[in-house]
Motif scaffolding. Sequence first.
Motif, PDB file in Angstrom:
ATOM      1  N   LYS A  13       0.884  -1.328  -0.070  1.00  0.00           N
ATOM      2  CA  LYS A  13       0.042  -0.097  -0.205  1.00  0.00           C
ATOM      3  C   LYS A  13       0.829   1.371  -0.086  1.00  0.00           C
ATOM      4  O   LYS A  13       0.467   2.308  -0.830  1.00  0.00           O
ATOM      5  CB  LYS A  13      -0.863  -0.075   1.192  1.00  0.00           C
ATOM      6  CG  LYS A  13      -2.059  -1.173   0.971  1.00  0.00           C
ATOM      7  CD  LYS A  13      -2.764  -1.002   2.143  1.00  0.00           C
ATOM      8  CE  LYS A  13      -2.488  -1.148   3.494  1.00  0.00           C
ATOM      9  NZ  LYS A  13      -3.355  -1.338   4.565  1.00  0.00           N
ATOM     10  N   ALA A  14       1.974   1.268   0.742  1.00  0.00           N
ATOM     11  CA  ALA A  14       2.812   2.467   0.613  1.00  0.00           C
ATOM     12  C   ALA A  14       3.652   2.644  -0.318  1.00  0.00           C
ATOM     13  O   ALA A  14       3.705   3.759  -1.006  1.00  0.00           O
ATOM     14  CB  ALA A  14       3.932   2.244   1.866  1.00  0.00           C
ATOM     15  N   LEU A  44      -7.235   0.620  -0.238  1.00  0.00           N
ATOM     16  CA  LEU A  44      -6.840   2.075  -0.158  1.00  0.00           C
ATOM     17  C   LEU A  44      -8.240   2.821  -0.490  1.00  0.00           C
ATOM     18  O   LEU A  44      -8.151   4.128  -0.195  1.00  0.00           O
ATOM     19  CB  LEU A  44      -5.758   2.417  -0.973  1.00  0.00           C
ATOM     20  CG  LEU A  44      -4.245   1.815  -0.642  1.00  0.00           C
ATOM     21  CD1 LEU A  44      -3.281   2.024  -1.672  1.00  0.00           C
ATOM     22  CD2 LEU A  44      -3.925   2.876   0.455  1.00  0.00           C
ATOM     23  N   ALA A  45      -8.774   2.378  -1.596  1.00  0.00           N
ATOM     24  CA  ALA A  45     -10.345   2.916  -2.126  1.00  0.00           C
ATOM     25  C   ALA A  45     -11.328   2.832  -0.856  1.00  0.00           C
ATOM     26  O   ALA A  45     -12.037   3.977  -0.642  1.00  0.00           O
ATOM     27  CB  ALA A  45     -10.676   2.044  -3.292  1.00  0.00           C
ATOM     28  N   ALA A  46     -11.297   1.856  -0.094  1.00  0.00           N
ATOM     29  CA  ALA A  46     -12.423   1.828   1.082  1.00  0.00           C
ATOM     30  C   ALA A  46     -11.879   2.841   2.088  1.00  0.00           C
ATOM     31  O   ALA A  46     -12.778   3.635   2.842  1.00  0.00           O
ATOM     32  CB  ALA A  46     -11.981   0.391   1.785  1.00  0.00           C
ATOM     33  N   GLU A  47     -10.628   3.374   2.339  1.00  0.00           N
ATOM     34  CA  GLU A  47     -10.263   4.185   3.071  1.00  0.00           C
ATOM     35  C   GLU A  47     -10.214   5.733   2.225  1.00  0.00           C
ATOM     36  O   GLU A  47     -10.096   6.652   3.039  1.00  0.00           O
ATOM     37  CB  GLU A  47      -8.422   4.043   3.208  1.00  0.00           C
ATOM     38  CG  GLU A  47      -8.285   2.929   4.177  1.00  0.00           C
ATOM     39  CD  GLU A  47      -6.903   2.614   4.549  1.00  0.00           C
ATOM     40  OE1 GLU A  47      -5.983   3.292   3.822  1.00  0.00           O
ATOM     41  OE2 GLU A  47      -6.545   1.658   5.064  1.00  0.00           O
ATOM     42  N   ASP A  67      -9.879  13.225  -4.064  1.00  0.00           N
ATOM     43  CA  ASP A  67      -9.234  14.389  -3.514  1.00  0.00           C
ATOM     44  C   ASP A  67      -8.983  14.355  -2.131  1.00  0.00           C
ATOM     45  O   ASP A  67      -8.083  15.011  -1.792  1.00  0.00           O
ATOM     46  CB  ASP A  67     -10.800  15.269  -3.317  1.00  0.00           C
ATOM     47  CG  ASP A  67     -11.320  15.676  -4.957  1.00  0.00           C
ATOM     48  OD1 ASP A  67     -10.303  15.923  -5.662  1.00  0.00           O
ATOM     49  OD2 ASP A  67     -12.299  16.212  -5.096  1.00  0.00           O
ATOM     50  N   THR A  68      -9.408  13.366  -1.285  1.00  0.00           N
ATOM     51  CA  THR A  68      -9.055  13.139  -0.132  1.00  0.00           C
ATOM     52  C   THR A  68      -7.714  12.691   0.066  1.00  0.00           C
ATOM     53  O   THR A  68      -6.606  13.044   0.739  1.00  0.00           O
ATOM     54  CB  THR A  68      -9.900  12.132   0.878  1.00  0.00           C
ATOM     55  OG1 THR A  68     -11.332  12.514   0.695  1.00  0.00           O
ATOM     56  CG2 THR A  68      -9.401  11.619   2.110  1.00  0.00           C
ATOM     57  N   GLY A  69      -7.072  11.710  -0.934  1.00  0.00           N
ATOM     58  CA  GLY A  69      -5.810  11.132  -1.104  1.00  0.00           C
ATOM     59  C   GLY A  69      -4.956  12.262  -1.459  1.00  0.00           C
ATOM     60  O   GLY A  69      -3.757  12.070  -1.229  1.00  0.00           O
ATOM     61  N   ARG A  70      -5.410  13.209  -2.269  1.00  0.00           N
ATOM     62  CA  ARG A  70      -4.144  14.087  -2.537  1.00  0.00           C
ATOM     63  C   ARG A  70      -3.837  15.111  -1.273  1.00  0.00           C
ATOM     64  O   ARG A  70      -2.862  15.469  -1.216  1.00  0.00           O
ATOM     65  CB  ARG A  70      -4.845  15.270  -3.461  1.00  0.00           C
ATOM     66  CG  ARG A  70      -4.905  14.543  -5.095  1.00  0.00           C
ATOM     67  CD  ARG A  70      -5.307  15.620  -5.998  1.00  0.00           C
ATOM     68  NE  ARG A  70      -5.982  14.926  -7.048  1.00  0.00           N
ATOM     69  CZ  ARG A  70      -7.307  15.064  -7.200  1.00  0.00           C
ATOM     70  NH1 ARG A  70      -7.890  16.025  -6.880  1.00  0.00           N
ATOM     71  NH2 ARG A  70      -7.864  14.499  -7.977  1.00  0.00           N
TER      72      ARG A  70
END
Length: 70
Positions: A13-14, A44-47, A67-70
């Motif tokens: 994931k990292a 990662l999508a679920a997060e 947007d959250t991931g950015r």
Amino acid sequence: MSKKWPSKDTQIKALILNVLAARHRLGENAWTFEKDLAGALQVLAAEGLVWFKAGIIEGTVLAGFTDTGR
């Protein structure tokens, strides 16, 4: 004293997040990964950090930051 290493799933994931961050800095909105990484991408999508969908080439997925991931 033994050092506790992150699990393989955590490392994958990292790595995905690092690849997407590097591609984002270069102006890419998405990147293609092997379909074998779909499990890590689902987590990662679920997060709420990434989105992904089937890639154009068989056996691949296309992923990018939300947007959250950015």
